[in-house]
Design a protein around this motif. Sequence first.
Motif, mmCIF file in Angstrom:
data_model
loop_
_atom_site.group_PDB
_atom_site.id
_atom_site.type_symbol
_atom_site.label_atom_id
_atom_site.label_comp_id
_atom_site.label_asym_id
_atom_site.label_seq_id
_atom_site.Cartn_x
_atom_site.Cartn_y
_atom_site.Cartn_z
ATOM 1 N N PHE A 152 11.332 -3.674 28.705
ATOM 2 C CA PHE A 152 11.562 -4.021 30.111
ATOM 3 C C PHE A 152 11.377 -5.520 30.323
ATOM 4 C CE2 PHE A 152 10.041 0.399 30.087
ATOM 5 C CZ PHE A 152 11.085 1.022 30.758
ATOM 6 N N LEU A 153 12.289 -6.133 31.083
ATOM 7 C CA LEU A 153 12.190 -7.567 31.361
ATOM 8 C C LEU A 153 10.907 -7.875 32.125
ATOM 9 C CD1 LEU A 153 15.873 -8.380 32.451
ATOM 10 C CD2 LEU A 153 14.864 -8.573 30.171
ATOM 11 N N LYS A 154 10.332 -9.056 31.842
ATOM 12 C CA LYS A 154 9.056 -9.438 32.460
ATOM 13 C C LYS A 154 9.163 -9.648 33.971
ATOM 14 C CE LYS A 154 6.430 -11.475 28.639
ATOM 15 N NZ LYS A 154 7.231 -10.984 27.521
ATOM 16 N N ASN A 155 10.374 -9.955 34.464
ATOM 17 C CA ASN A 155 10.550 -10.203 35.906
ATOM 18 C C ASN A 155 10.561 -8.912 36.740
ATOM 19 O OD1 ASN A 155 13.048 -9.088 35.326
ATOM 20 N ND2 ASN A 155 14.237 -10.923 35.787
ATOM 21 N N LEU A 156 10.368 -7.770 36.074
ATOM 22 C CA LEU A 156 10.325 -6.456 36.738
ATOM 23 C C LEU A 156 11.617 -6.134 37.501
ATOM 24 C CD1 LEU A 156 6.633 -6.310 38.044
ATOM 25 C CD2 LEU A 156 7.576 -5.475 35.872
ATOM 26 N N TRP A 157 12.728 -6.647 37.007
ATOM 27 C CA TRP A 157 14.022 -6.338 37.628
ATOM 28 C C TRP A 157 14.310 -4.837 37.549
ATOM 29 C CZ3 TRP A 157 16.787 -8.305 41.173
ATOM 30 C CH2 TRP A 157 18.139 -8.010 41.319
ATOM 31 N N PHE A 158 13.801 -4.185 36.504
ATOM 32 C CA PHE A 158 13.954 -2.730 36.383
ATOM 33 C C PHE A 158 13.327 -2.041 37.592
ATOM 34 C CE2 PHE A 158 12.915 1.561 35.047
ATOM 35 C CZ PHE A 158 14.004 1.942 34.270
ATOM 36 N N ASP A 159 12.139 -2.481 37.996
ATOM 37 C CA ASP A 159 11.460 -1.879 39.149
ATOM 38 C C ASP A 159 12.201 -2.187 40.444
ATOM 39 O OD1 ASP A 159 9.690 -1.301 37.156
ATOM 40 O OD2 ASP A 159 8.017 -2.446 37.971
ATOM 41 N N THR A 160 12.756 -3.395 40.529
ATOM 42 C CA THR A 160 13.520 -3.775 41.722
ATOM 43 C C THR A 160 14.747 -2.881 41.864
ATOM 44 O OG1 THR A 160 12.762 -6.064 41.491
ATOM 45 C CG2 THR A 160 14.662 -5.698 42.905
ATOM 46 N N LEU A 161 15.458 -2.637 40.758
ATOM 47 C CA LEU A 161 16.622 -1.753 40.791
ATOM 48 C C LEU A 161 16.210 -0.314 41.104
ATOM 49 C CD1 LEU A 161 18.526 -3.079 37.640
ATOM 50 C CD2 LEU A 161 19.268 -3.329 40.015
ATOM 51 N N SER A 162 15.101 0.115 40.508
ATOM 52 C CA SER A 162 14.617 1.481 40.734
ATOM 53 C C SER A 162 14.096 1.667 42.146
ATOM 54 C CB SER A 162 13.494 1.814 39.744
ATOM 55 O OG SER A 162 13.917 1.634 38.422
ATOM 56 N N GLY A 163 13.614 0.575 42.757
ATOM 57 C CA GLY A 163 12.991 0.668 44.070
ATOM 58 C C GLY A 163 11.560 1.155 44.004
ATOM 59 N N THR A 164 10.997 1.159 42.798
ATOM 60 C CA THR A 164 9.640 1.641 42.561
ATOM 61 C C THR A 164 9.236 1.241 41.152
ATOM 62 O OG1 THR A 164 8.274 3.629 42.322
ATOM 63 C CG2 THR A 164 10.603 3.874 41.848
ATOM 64 N N ASP A 165 7.929 1.148 40.886
ATOM 65 C CA ASP A 165 7.482 0.902 39.509
ATOM 66 C C ASP A 165 7.183 2.216 38.782
ATOM 67 O OD1 ASP A 165 5.167 1.660 40.818
ATOM 68 O OD2 ASP A 165 4.053 -0.174 40.381
ATOM 69 N N GLU A 166 7.325 3.323 39.479
ATOM 70 C CA GLU A 166 6.967 4.631 38.902
ATOM 71 C C GLU A 166 7.902 5.043 37.765
ATOM 72 O OE1 GLU A 166 6.823 7.366 42.173
ATOM 73 O OE2 GLU A 166 5.251 6.223 43.195
ATOM 74 N N LEU A 167 9.199 4.775 37.899
ATOM 75 C CA LEU A 167 10.150 5.199 36.868
ATOM 76 C C LEU A 167 9.837 4.508 35.540
ATOM 77 C CD1 LEU A 167 12.639 6.712 35.890
ATOM 78 C CD2 LEU A 167 14.067 4.909 36.886
ATOM 79 N N ARG A 168 9.596 3.208 35.579
ATOM 80 C CA ARG A 168 9.245 2.478 34.356
ATOM 81 C C ARG A 168 7.990 3.081 33.706
ATOM 82 N NH1 ARG A 168 5.620 -1.575 33.987
ATOM 83 N NH2 ARG A 168 5.724 -1.927 36.233
ATOM 84 N N LYS A 169 6.982 3.336 34.516
ATOM 85 C CA LYS A 169 5.727 3.894 33.993
ATOM 86 C C LYS A 169 5.931 5.298 33.417
ATOM 87 C CE LYS A 169 2.789 1.198 37.108
ATOM 88 N NZ LYS A 169 1.971 1.231 38.357
ATOM 89 N N GLN A 170 6.816 6.078 34.035
ATOM 90 C CA GLN A 170 7.105 7.433 33.537
ATOM 91 C C GLN A 170 7.799 7.380 32.173
ATOM 92 O OE1 GLN A 170 9.255 8.606 37.088
ATOM 93 N NE2 GLN A 170 7.709 10.119 37.634
ATOM 94 N N ILE A 171 8.718 6.428 32.010
ATOM 95 C CA ILE A 171 9.418 6.288 30.722
ATOM 96 C C ILE A 171 8.434 5.851 29.633
ATOM 97 C CG2 ILE A 171 11.168 4.945 29.479
ATOM 98 C CD1 ILE A 171 12.787 4.905 32.137
ATOM 99 N N ILE A 172 7.579 4.883 29.951
ATOM 100 C CA ILE A 172 6.566 4.418 28.986
ATOM 101 C C ILE A 172 5.627 5.558 28.603
ATOM 102 C CG2 ILE A 172 4.543 2.894 28.717
ATOM 103 C CD1 ILE A 172 6.063 0.846 30.495
ATOM 104 N N ALA A 173 5.306 6.425 29.575
ATOM 105 C CA ALA A 173 4.384 7.548 29.326
ATOM 106 C C ALA A 173 5.038 8.692 28.554
ATOM 107 C CB ALA A 173 3.833 8.060 30.655
#
Length: 398
Positions: free
Chosen positions: A347-368
């Motif tokens: 995941f990019l450090k600028n958290l663009w993934f979270d911005t696109l997702s509209g939440t940081d939960e999806l990124r954390k779910q994938i990592i988990a």
Amino acid sequence: MNLDFKIKNLLLICLIFLGVFNQYYSQTPHKNDFKTGADQPELYLPLLKGKTVGVVTNQTGLMKDRTHVVDFLVKNGITIKSIFAPEHGFRGDADAGEKVKNGVDIKTGIPIVSLYGNNKKPKPEQLKDIDIVVFDIQDVGVRFYTYISTLTYLMEAGAENKVEIMVLDRPNPHDGYTDGPVLKKKWTSFVGMHEVPVVYGLTIGEYGKMVNGEKWLRNGVQAKYTLIPMKNYHKNQRYHMLDKPSPNLPNDKAINLYPSLCFFEGTQVSVGRGTDLPFQIYGSPWTVGLPYQFTPKPNFGAKDPFLNGKLCYGENLSAYSEDLRTLNLEWVIKAYQHYKNPQQDFFLKNLWFDTLSGTDELRKQIIAGKSMKEIKSSWKSDLENFEKIRTKYVVYEN
């Protein structure tokens, strides 16, 4: 005698079936009877006569005979003061995120005002002496596709400056279903202005109604909003687009895969910008276990593509046969599992993934290591709550 009786019965059944079919067929709207808002000038020309007009549009603002709506309005004596151009520009040839310049339309001599970069919302002086702004853009029905944000800012400026907004409605290629995480307010941005899911199941005209009705404009203002609806449009049907909505969505397949693949824009994985198959392939130099190979290079749709000149390993989905009516996370999850690069996170450090997702939960779910089923079940409650809002603004049948 017995055979004659069977034949008569069979003929009777056939006649009954034909009668029922003809009755159904005569009462059912067909794609041939379908018309966009732009293709019903009898509904909007009388509302524009004698007024000074602005138009927000791009290369997709076409009528059935491929006449551009701006040319049609000029030909019919409508006074257009300004053309407002969204992301990708008036002619739709700018890269994603590229600065769109002000200028003059060569064909009509009408000034072009950019609504991208530092001027996403029309300024009061840009709306001076304008009575009504016509919005006609082919959207793709996905939260992070920025034309709904352009419409939102336009409506807000219209409300603040007493300028009416008219939307000529067009089909949504992701209509008839909702899916994805609902945006959390903390992650509000130009690629997600409202607390809606990634796929929200409304045409752009219906979406504008929702923004207005829910008072989502700044300070709760409401625009004078006129919707020119489509004729014989059905949310579960899919309609041909007269032009590609942006340079990297060149065909129906790319548009269909777009909501599922756009998450890669927040990772070290390319979605095929700089190839002949944008949003139909994905890959990275660090996912070597995947079968397809490609190398992004500068082209019309991407002057400096991500991972330019680097050999990428991934998958080619251009022959993916399913008409996706759901968000498919299997590709993002698979790429994450195959990714091996000790120098850089997936995941990019600028958290663009979270911005696109509209939440940081999806990124954390994938990592988990959560499965697609587990992730999607976590969206259920938010989607049900959104549905209560959405249904208030639905204009068209399924």
